[in-house]
Motif scaffolding. Sequence first.
Motif, short mmCIF file in Angstrom:
data_model
loop_
_atom_site.label_atom_id
_atom_site.label_comp_id
_atom_site.label_asym_id
_atom_site.label_seq_id
_atom_site.Cartn_x
_atom_site.Cartn_y
_atom_site.Cartn_z
N LEU A 524 0.81 -1.36 3.28
CA LEU A 524 2.02 -0.75 2.74
C LEU A 524 3.19 -0.90 3.71
CD1 LEU A 524 2.65 0.71 0.11
CD2 LEU A 524 2.10 2.89 1.21
N ILE A 525 2.91 -0.71 4.99
CA ILE A 525 3.96 -0.87 6.01
C ILE A 525 4.48 -2.30 6.02
CG2 ILE A 525 4.37 -0.95 8.51
CD1 ILE A 525 2.47 1.48 8.73
N ALA A 526 3.57 -3.27 5.94
CA ALA A 526 3.97 -4.68 5.96
C ALA A 526 4.88 -5.01 4.77
CB ALA A 526 2.74 -5.57 5.94
N ALA A 527 4.56 -4.43 3.60
CA ALA A 527 5.37 -4.70 2.41
C ALA A 527 6.82 -4.26 2.62
CB ALA A 527 4.77 -3.99 1.20
N PHE A 528 7.01 -3.09 3.22
CA PHE A 528 8.38 -2.60 3.46
C PHE A 528 9.05 -3.36 4.60
CE2 PHE A 528 6.93 1.35 1.21
CZ PHE A 528 7.89 1.32 0.22
N GLN A 529 8.31 -3.65 5.65
CA GLN A 529 8.89 -4.38 6.77
C GLN A 529 9.34 -5.78 6.38
OE1 GLN A 529 5.87 -4.08 9.81
NE2 GLN A 529 6.77 -2.23 10.70
N ASN A 530 8.64 -6.37 5.42
CA ASN A 530 8.98 -7.72 4.97
C ASN A 530 9.98 -7.72 3.82
OD1 ASN A 530 7.13 -8.70 6.84
ND2 ASN A 530 5.44 -8.73 5.36
N GLY A 531 10.42 -6.54 3.43
CA GLY A 531 11.41 -6.45 2.36
C GLY A 531 10.88 -6.85 1.00
N GLU A 532 9.57 -6.68 0.79
CA GLU A 532 8.96 -7.06 -0.48
C GLU A 532 9.24 -6.00 -1.56
OE1 GLU A 532 4.81 -8.21 -0.28
OE2 GLU A 532 4.98 -8.53 1.89
N ASP A 533 9.07 -6.41 -2.81
CA ASP A 533 9.05 -5.48 -3.93
C ASP A 533 7.71 -4.76 -3.87
OD1 ASP A 533 8.60 -4.24 -6.38
OD2 ASP A 533 9.60 -5.79 -7.55
N VAL A 534 7.71 -3.51 -3.43
CA VAL A 534 6.44 -2.82 -3.14
C VAL A 534 5.62 -2.59 -4.41
CG1 VAL A 534 7.27 -0.44 -3.32
CG2 VAL A 534 5.43 -0.99 -1.71
N HIS A 535 6.29 -2.42 -5.56
CA HIS A 535 5.54 -2.24 -6.81
C HIS A 535 4.85 -3.54 -7.22
CE1 HIS A 535 7.32 1.63 -6.93
NE2 HIS A 535 8.53 1.22 -7.29
N ARG A 536 5.54 -4.66 -7.01
CA ARG A 536 4.91 -5.96 -7.29
C ARG A 536 3.75 -6.20 -6.33
NH1 ARG A 536 6.21 -10.31 -10.20
NH2 ARG A 536 8.12 -9.27 -10.86
N ARG A 537 3.95 -5.82 -5.07
CA ARG A 537 2.88 -5.99 -4.08
C ARG A 537 1.66 -5.14 -4.45
NH1 ARG A 537 2.54 -7.47 1.42
NH2 ARG A 537 0.38 -7.21 2.08
N THR A 538 1.92 -3.88 -4.86
CA THR A 538 0.82 -3.01 -5.27
C THR A 538 0.08 -3.59 -6.48
OG1 THR A 538 1.89 -1.03 -4.41
CG2 THR A 538 0.24 -0.70 -6.12
N ALA A 539 0.84 -4.10 -7.47
CA ALA A 539 0.22 -4.70 -8.65
C ALA A 539 -0.65 -5.89 -8.26
CB ALA A 539 1.29 -5.13 -9.64
#
Length: 737
Positions: A524-539
């Motif tokens: 979860l931390i990596a998703a935010f640090q990389n500026g990803e769409d966290v909902h897409r990452r979770t999916a």
Amino acid sequence: VKWLEAYGSLAGVMEHAAEVKGKVGENLQAALEQLPLSYDLVTIKTDLDLHTELSDGLESLRRTTPKWAQLVVDFKRWGFRTWLKEAESRMHEAQNTDLFGSEHIGEQAALAMETQPEKQPELAPAPEKLDYQAVTTEAQFTALLDKLAQADKIGIDTETTSLDTMNAALVGISIAFQAGEAVYIPVGHSLTAAPEQLDLQDVLGRLKPHLENPALKKIGQNLKYDQHVFANYDIALNGIAGDSMLASYIIESHLGHGLDELSERWLGLETITYESLCGKGAKQISFADVAIGQATEYAAQDADFALRLEAHLCAQMDAKQLEMYEKMELPVAQVLFEMERNGVQIDRAELARQSAELGAELMKLEQEAYAAAGQPFNLNSPKQLQEILFDKMGIPTKGLKKTAKGGISTNEAVLEQLAPDYPLPKIILQNRSLAKLKSTYTDKLPEMISPKDGRVHTTYAQAVAITGRLASNNPNLQNIPIRTAEGRRVRRAFTAPQGSVIVSADYSQIELRIMAHLSGDKTLIAAFQNGEDVHRRTAAEVFGIAPENVSSEQRRYAKTINFGLIYGMGQYGLAKSLGIDNISAKNFIDRYFARYPGVAEYMQRTKEQAAAQGFVETLFGRRLYLPDIHNKNANARAGAERAAINAPMQGTASDLIKRAMIDVSRWLSECEASPWDCLKTKLIMQVHDELVLEVPEAELDLVKEKLPQIMAGVDEGMLNVPLVAEVGVGMNWEEAH
């Protein structure tokens, strides 16, 4: 009585509720949903088989010796303060005399300690004597001014004609110099109540230098209100150094913070109540008509008690709490004062258009409801709707919530269950939603526009939610619906003056970012640090596919899971939100926790901490108490556990937006060289994780650049994920959001 005589029974009154006109009719219709329950609660039950219901038959009803320690626990939990005093006294008395046997007392005392983790308040020391004086002569007032010139700290309170901050007029001012010593200056009493009193303008003119002196510290109870009252007379109350309401909020956010409650809890004293002097209801008199002797005792007591309480409550704080009080809550109160004073410009014509359109739509929905029902009926009558849905239309009732009388409820939750399969419940829901929007906002907001400046001035309550969130009242600007197009349109009426624009700055997914930090989950931390769409990452994680292959439906599922788990949503809640079966919902949650193990560990760890200490904390040390964490009722305990998981996130988000308000306000007030170089941009609203500003076009580029920078930096590097504030601009709030 008139209704009962006309219609014969409560059922008859409910049946004919639509015939009762005016405000009283509106109140009756609003209460229809609860009336059956109220009726049931006052009806004596006569159908019990006592020999079956009672473990020892009628012997179970025999009065036994009170278990005072248990009553202490219960009275604390439910706020029975008068009974609590008696129970505590009797418990201590019993302990001293060993009336019930030492073993029993030990067991009960242990239970009291286990169930109620807070320690007993240590009362503030009482002064040796009380000296409350009315100031009604020139000699007394001159002596008071001399005393003020020598003072370094005072307690202060105002008595007024109204609770409306922008229009309240002064009736009197009370000032306390030390515990037990205070004066009251009547300036707006009637001649019958105060034949001798000083001139208002003269008093204010000579008090103004002291009230505006930042070196003279002022302490009070909800001083933001008094600050508004003085501002109505062009007096800037400076030197605000303490507020007993906010001090209480820091150390006991879960309890009440009124002066009456605080005085009883921390001073061991009952206050003189407003109602005891002025009465209540239709016979209530104005404070201006209260005799000076009584008014002096009441008003001086308020200033005196606030001064005593604030000092005593500060002494109870640890270093973190004291810092939060002095560096966050007190400064935020000043920002809120400025925002309330600024207000927001409202477009009356736009609201009139919307009201007309909503009225037409409501009439259309009414006709559609008649057609779906096969007959005209009162859409606001639960009884008529119940008969049409379940008797006439024969809609199955299995699994639907029942009323206290055993009938099927027609509340919002039930209608939402039925809406996917039946047209009429869906129409009723639309009707209720639009009717509430019309009555609460498009009809009501124009009535709240101040004739002085054409703006609406809300009041922000600072000491309400245990998480630190603010509440907006009169009008409530935080509850304007945004899930429907009609709700969002209301924001069009919040406009900027000519030459200015509305700017909205909103933290992006702030609670999810805080969850990532608190849980320490690497994915979860990596998703935010990389500026990803966290909902897409979770999916992608939950469905086991590449992020680029995630469909919009899968992303919607992931977004519901992400936010649902923050609020402690279980498989049943998730199943309902997504419209899927419980087994599928459980599989989604299991996959989520398998991919984000840090989140699962955080949730378990937080529940254990809450159970061990009775509270959780935000990142900045705000303490959030959970009185039901040891409740024997499983539902209440589960609710406390869900709150334990969510409170540190919501509370930390509240702390961050407050820090942002302070820093943005400080930046706006900085002047390059002189007062003429100050920015003209104003903070005008705070809604959850959003700040709304009114910005002159000449300052727009600077505000768009600086605002997100300031908001992103308020965590001072404490979070291991970046804060992001998104800025929007428009001629009205809807365009900007």
